[in-house]
Design a protein around this motif. Structure first.
Motif, PDB file in Angstrom:
ATOM      1  N   ARG A 275       0.577  -1.320   0.075  1.00  0.00           N
ATOM      2  CA  ARG A 275       0.115   0.188   0.172  1.00  0.00           C
ATOM      3  C   ARG A 275       0.745   1.143   0.095  1.00  0.00           C
ATOM      4  NH1 ARG A 275      -5.115  -0.806   1.211  1.00  0.00           N
ATOM      5  NH2 ARG A 275      -5.506   1.298   2.254  1.00  0.00           N
ATOM      6  N   GLY A 276       2.007   1.335   0.335  1.00  0.00           N
ATOM      7  CA  GLY A 276       2.951   2.289   0.520  1.00  0.00           C
ATOM      8  C   GLY A 276       2.745   3.083   1.696  1.00  0.00           C
ATOM      9  N   TYR A 277       3.535   4.040   2.039  1.00  0.00           N
ATOM     10  CA  TYR A 277       3.696   4.428   3.412  1.00  0.00           C
ATOM     11  C   TYR A 277       2.238   5.253   3.470  1.00  0.00           C
ATOM     12  CZ  TYR A 277       5.177   7.576   7.222  1.00  0.00           C
ATOM     13  OH  TYR A 277       5.212   7.958   8.541  1.00  0.00           O
ATOM     14  N   THR A 278       2.077   6.012   2.646  1.00  0.00           N
ATOM     15  CA  THR A 278       0.822   6.970   2.771  1.00  0.00           C
ATOM     16  C   THR A 278      -0.318   6.193   3.071  1.00  0.00           C
ATOM     17  OG1 THR A 278       1.769   8.602   1.259  1.00  0.00           O
ATOM     18  CG2 THR A 278      -0.528   8.892   1.739  1.00  0.00           C
ATOM     19  N   ARG A 279      -0.695   5.084   2.555  1.00  0.00           N
ATOM     20  CA  ARG A 279      -1.910   4.742   2.487  1.00  0.00           C
ATOM     21  C   ARG A 279      -2.132   3.449   3.540  1.00  0.00           C
ATOM     22  NH1 ARG A 279      -4.372   1.770  -1.856  1.00  0.00           N
ATOM     23  NH2 ARG A 279      -2.344   1.479  -2.598  1.00  0.00           N
ATOM     24  N   SER A 280      -0.694   3.218   4.142  1.00  0.00           N
ATOM     25  CA  SER A 280      -0.839   2.193   5.156  1.00  0.00           C
ATOM     26  C   SER A 280      -1.030   2.857   6.635  1.00  0.00           C
ATOM     27  CB  SER A 280       0.642   1.606   5.440  1.00  0.00           C
ATOM     28  OG  SER A 280       1.125   0.983   4.402  1.00  0.00           O
TER      29      SER A 280
ATOM     30  N   ARG B 293       7.563   1.792  -3.966  1.00  0.00           N
ATOM     31  CA  ARG B 293       6.311   2.510  -3.340  1.00  0.00           C
ATOM     32  C   ARG B 293       6.826   3.126  -2.338  1.00  0.00           C
ATOM     33  NH1 ARG B 293       2.860  -2.979  -4.312  1.00  0.00           N
ATOM     34  NH2 ARG B 293       2.553  -2.917  -6.665  1.00  0.00           N
ATOM     35  N   THR B 294       7.273   2.832  -1.395  1.00  0.00           N
ATOM     36  CA  THR B 294       7.314   3.625  -0.004  1.00  0.00           C
ATOM     37  C   THR B 294       8.157   4.593  -0.589  1.00  0.00           C
ATOM     38  OG1 THR B 294       6.685   1.609   1.307  1.00  0.00           O
ATOM     39  CG2 THR B 294       7.870   3.674   2.256  1.00  0.00           C
ATOM     40  N   LEU B 295       9.730   4.217  -0.983  1.00  0.00           N
ATOM     41  CA  LEU B 295      10.713   5.224  -0.780  1.00  0.00           C
ATOM     42  C   LEU B 295      10.485   6.164  -1.884  1.00  0.00           C
ATOM     43  CD1 LEU B 295      13.760   2.996   0.080  1.00  0.00           C
ATOM     44  CD2 LEU B 295      11.902   4.229   1.609  1.00  0.00           C
ATOM     45  N   MET B 296      10.197   5.978  -2.915  1.00  0.00           N
ATOM     46  CA  MET B 296      10.106   6.851  -4.270  1.00  0.00           C
ATOM     47  C   MET B 296       8.563   7.463  -4.489  1.00  0.00           C
ATOM     48  SD  MET B 296      12.254   4.650  -7.067  1.00  0.00           S
ATOM     49  CE  MET B 296      13.986   4.142  -6.715  1.00  0.00           C
ATOM     50  N   GLU B 297       7.608   6.625  -4.427  1.00  0.00           N
ATOM     51  CA  GLU B 297       6.274   7.346  -4.510  1.00  0.00           C
ATOM     52  C   GLU B 297       5.873   8.226  -3.299  1.00  0.00           C
ATOM     53  OE1 GLU B 297       3.314   4.255  -5.099  1.00  0.00           O
ATOM     54  OE2 GLU B 297       4.243   3.519  -7.058  1.00  0.00           O
ATOM     55  N   ASP B 298       6.178   7.808  -2.127  1.00  0.00           N
ATOM     56  CA  ASP B 298       5.837   8.401  -1.053  1.00  0.00           C
ATOM     57  C   ASP B 298       6.690   9.638  -0.497  1.00  0.00           C
ATOM     58  OD1 ASP B 298       3.545   6.903  -0.808  1.00  0.00           O
ATOM     59  OD2 ASP B 298       4.405   5.522   0.232  1.00  0.00           O
TER      60      ASP B 298
ATOM     61  N   ILE C  38      -1.434   1.941  11.115  1.00  0.00           N
ATOM     62  CA  ILE C  38      -1.135   0.957  12.244  1.00  0.00           C
ATOM     63  C   ILE C  38      -2.118  -0.042  12.163  1.00  0.00           C
ATOM     64  CG2 ILE C  38      -0.730   0.989  14.506  1.00  0.00           C
ATOM     65  CD1 ILE C  38       1.782   1.986  13.137  1.00  0.00           C
ATOM     66  N   ARG C  39      -3.471   0.597  12.059  1.00  0.00           N
ATOM     67  CA  ARG C  39      -4.534  -0.389  12.404  1.00  0.00           C
ATOM     68  C   ARG C  39      -4.224  -1.735  11.306  1.00  0.00           C
ATOM     69  NH1 ARG C  39      -8.835  -1.554   9.776  1.00  0.00           N
ATOM     70  NH2 ARG C  39      -8.400   0.392   8.260  1.00  0.00           N
ATOM     71  N   ARG C  40      -3.986  -1.444  10.157  1.00  0.00           N
ATOM     72  CA  ARG C  40      -4.029  -2.379   9.165  1.00  0.00           C
ATOM     73  C   ARG C  40      -2.838  -3.532   9.442  1.00  0.00           C
ATOM     74  NH1 ARG C  40      -6.837  -2.479   4.587  1.00  0.00           N
ATOM     75  NH2 ARG C  40      -5.092  -3.623   3.346  1.00  0.00           N
ATOM     76  N   ILE C  41      -1.525  -2.826  10.043  1.00  0.00           N
ATOM     77  CA  ILE C  41      -0.510  -3.680  10.144  1.00  0.00           C
ATOM     78  C   ILE C  41      -1.002  -4.394  11.462  1.00  0.00           C
ATOM     79  CG2 ILE C  41       1.754  -3.363  11.187  1.00  0.00           C
ATOM     80  CD1 ILE C  41       2.367  -0.703   9.636  1.00  0.00           C
ATOM     81  N   ALA C  42      -1.625  -3.931  12.510  1.00  0.00           N
ATOM     82  CA  ALA C  42      -2.170  -4.903  13.727  1.00  0.00           C
ATOM     83  C   ALA C  42      -2.954  -5.865  13.200  1.00  0.00           C
ATOM     84  CB  ALA C  42      -2.724  -3.771  14.428  1.00  0.00           C
ATOM     85  N   GLU C  43      -3.783  -5.335  12.206  1.00  0.00           N
ATOM     86  CA  GLU C  43      -4.732  -6.673  11.635  1.00  0.00           C
ATOM     87  C   GLU C  43      -3.969  -7.808  11.205  1.00  0.00           C
ATOM     88  OE1 GLU C  43      -7.596  -4.726   9.223  1.00  0.00           O
ATOM     89  OE2 GLU C  43      -8.795  -3.877  10.948  1.00  0.00           O
ATOM     90  N   ARG C  44      -3.008  -7.448  10.168  1.00  0.00           N
ATOM     91  CA  ARG C  44      -2.226  -8.496   9.655  1.00  0.00           C
ATOM     92  C   ARG C  44      -1.391  -9.106  10.495  1.00  0.00           C
ATOM     93  NH1 ARG C  44      -0.674  -7.962   3.942  1.00  0.00           N
ATOM     94  NH2 ARG C  44      -1.489  -6.022   3.111  1.00  0.00           N
ATOM     95  N   ALA C  45      -0.831  -8.623  11.615  1.00  0.00           N
ATOM     96  CA  ALA C  45      -0.014  -9.328  12.651  1.00  0.00           C
ATOM     97  C   ALA C  45      -0.726 -10.030  13.703  1.00  0.00           C
ATOM     98  CB  ALA C  45       0.862  -8.217  13.365  1.00  0.00           C
ATOM     99  N   GLY C  46      -2.243  -9.892  13.710  1.00  0.00           N
ATOM    100  CA  GLY C  46      -3.038 -10.568  14.755  1.00  0.00           C
ATOM    101  C   GLY C  46      -3.078  -9.978  15.904  1.00  0.00           C
ATOM    102  N   LEU C  47      -2.964  -8.703  15.921  1.00  0.00           N
ATOM    103  CA  LEU C  47      -2.639  -7.944  17.103  1.00  0.00           C
ATOM    104  C   LEU C  47      -3.399  -6.653  17.211  1.00  0.00           C
ATOM    105  CD1 LEU C  47       1.315  -7.867  16.987  1.00  0.00           C
ATOM    106  CD2 LEU C  47      -0.032  -9.355  18.508  1.00  0.00           C
ATOM    107  N   THR C  48      -3.655  -6.008  18.515  1.00  0.00           N
ATOM    108  CA  THR C  48      -4.280  -4.722  18.523  1.00  0.00           C
ATOM    109  C   THR C  48      -3.364  -3.481  18.119  1.00  0.00           C
ATOM    110  OG1 THR C  48      -3.481  -4.416  21.045  1.00  0.00           O
ATOM    111  CG2 THR C  48      -5.263  -5.562  20.362  1.00  0.00           C
ATOM    112  N   SER C  49      -3.954  -2.682  17.600  1.00  0.00           N
ATOM    113  CA  SER C  49      -3.109  -1.451  17.324  1.00  0.00           C
ATOM    114  C   SER C  49      -2.340  -0.929  18.616  1.00  0.00           C
ATOM    115  CB  SER C  49      -4.133  -0.142  16.939  1.00  0.00           C
ATOM    116  OG  SER C  49      -4.742  -0.520  15.609  1.00  0.00           O
ATOM    117  N   ALA C  50      -2.952  -1.129  19.823  1.00  0.00           N
ATOM    118  CA  ALA C  50      -2.120  -0.629  21.135  1.00  0.00           C
ATOM    119  C   ALA C  50      -0.800  -1.475  21.004  1.00  0.00           C
ATOM    120  CB  ALA C  50      -3.050  -0.896  22.232  1.00  0.00           C
ATOM    121  N   ALA C  51      -0.927  -2.765  20.672  1.00  0.00           N
ATOM    122  CA  ALA C  51       0.286  -3.679  20.718  1.00  0.00           C
ATOM    123  C   ALA C  51       1.303  -3.006  19.880  1.00  0.00           C
ATOM    124  CB  ALA C  51      -0.068  -5.100  20.560  1.00  0.00           C
TER     125      ALA C  51
END
Length: 198
Positions: free
Chosen positions: A12-17, A96-101, A19-32
């Motif tokens: 998704r690149g940096y802009t559209r990523s 995506r992250t380094l060049m697009e964002d 923490i909530r989505r990262i947490a969902e992928r990892a099976g964790l809470t955003s707080a974690a």
């Protein structure tokens, strides 16, 4: 966490990523996630440290060996194909992250510095070694060769990020590596360029 973050940033690149989505992928809470990384930028920085470590683990054995600049560059290209096969998120993060964002996020410049510095440093070392061994007969060509190698590496990384089939990317790497060592095209006399040099 870092694997989930790498996947999220690469897709998704940096802009559209988030923490909530990262947490969902990892099976964790955003707080974690926030417990370990107070910001999304801190999370990206940790991912880029992993990217840097992976690159070094593949590239440094090549840089430690002696060899002609064409052969060493070809080896770096071929091992980069292995990196992209075994760590597919790396090329996408770069493109995506380094060049697009990066243009829209000046704060990213600082976290990107170590990876960029290492990569450019490898190209500098290649060329400096070649100059010292007399492989670049014209001193003024050294910067041009640095720029060429950087363009080849970054361009092929971006190509890999376009998600073309892995075998096509590997074939392109092989063709370029063969070009560098004079084995891709025949010379005008019909012999390989390598044979003419011998």
């Amino acid at each position: 966490m870092l694997a989930a973050a790498a996947e999220e940033f690469s897709e998704r690149g940096y802009t559209r990523s988030t923490i909530r989505r990262i947490a969902e992928r990892a099976g964790l809470t955003s707080a974690a996630i926030y417990y370990h990384f107070p910001t999304k930028l801190a999370c990206l920085e940790a991912v880029l440290r992993d990217v840097d470590a992976i690159m070094r683990s593949y590239w440094e054995p090549i840089m430690a060996r002696e060899g002609h600049i064409a052969d060493r560059t070809a080896q770096l290209l071929r091992v980069s194909a292995v990196i992209n096969r075994e760590h597919p998120h790396m090329a996408r993060i770069s493109a995506r992250t380094l060049m697009e964002d990066a243009a829209g996020h000046p704060e990213m410049s600082e976290v990107m510095k170590p990876v960029r510095a290492y990569t450019v440093g490898v190209f500098d070392r290649l060329v400096d070694d070649a100059v010292a061994r007399g492989e670049l007969p014209y001193a003024e060509s050294a910067q041009a060769v640095r720029d060429m190698i950087a363009g080849l590496m970054f361009g092929l990384s971006n190509t890999a990020a376009l998600e073309q089939p892995a075998d096509r990317y590997s074939a392109a790497i092989d063709a370029l590596a063969n070009l560098l060592v004079g084995r891709l095209f025949t010379a005008p006399d019909g012999k390989s360029a390598t044979a003419n040099r011998e």
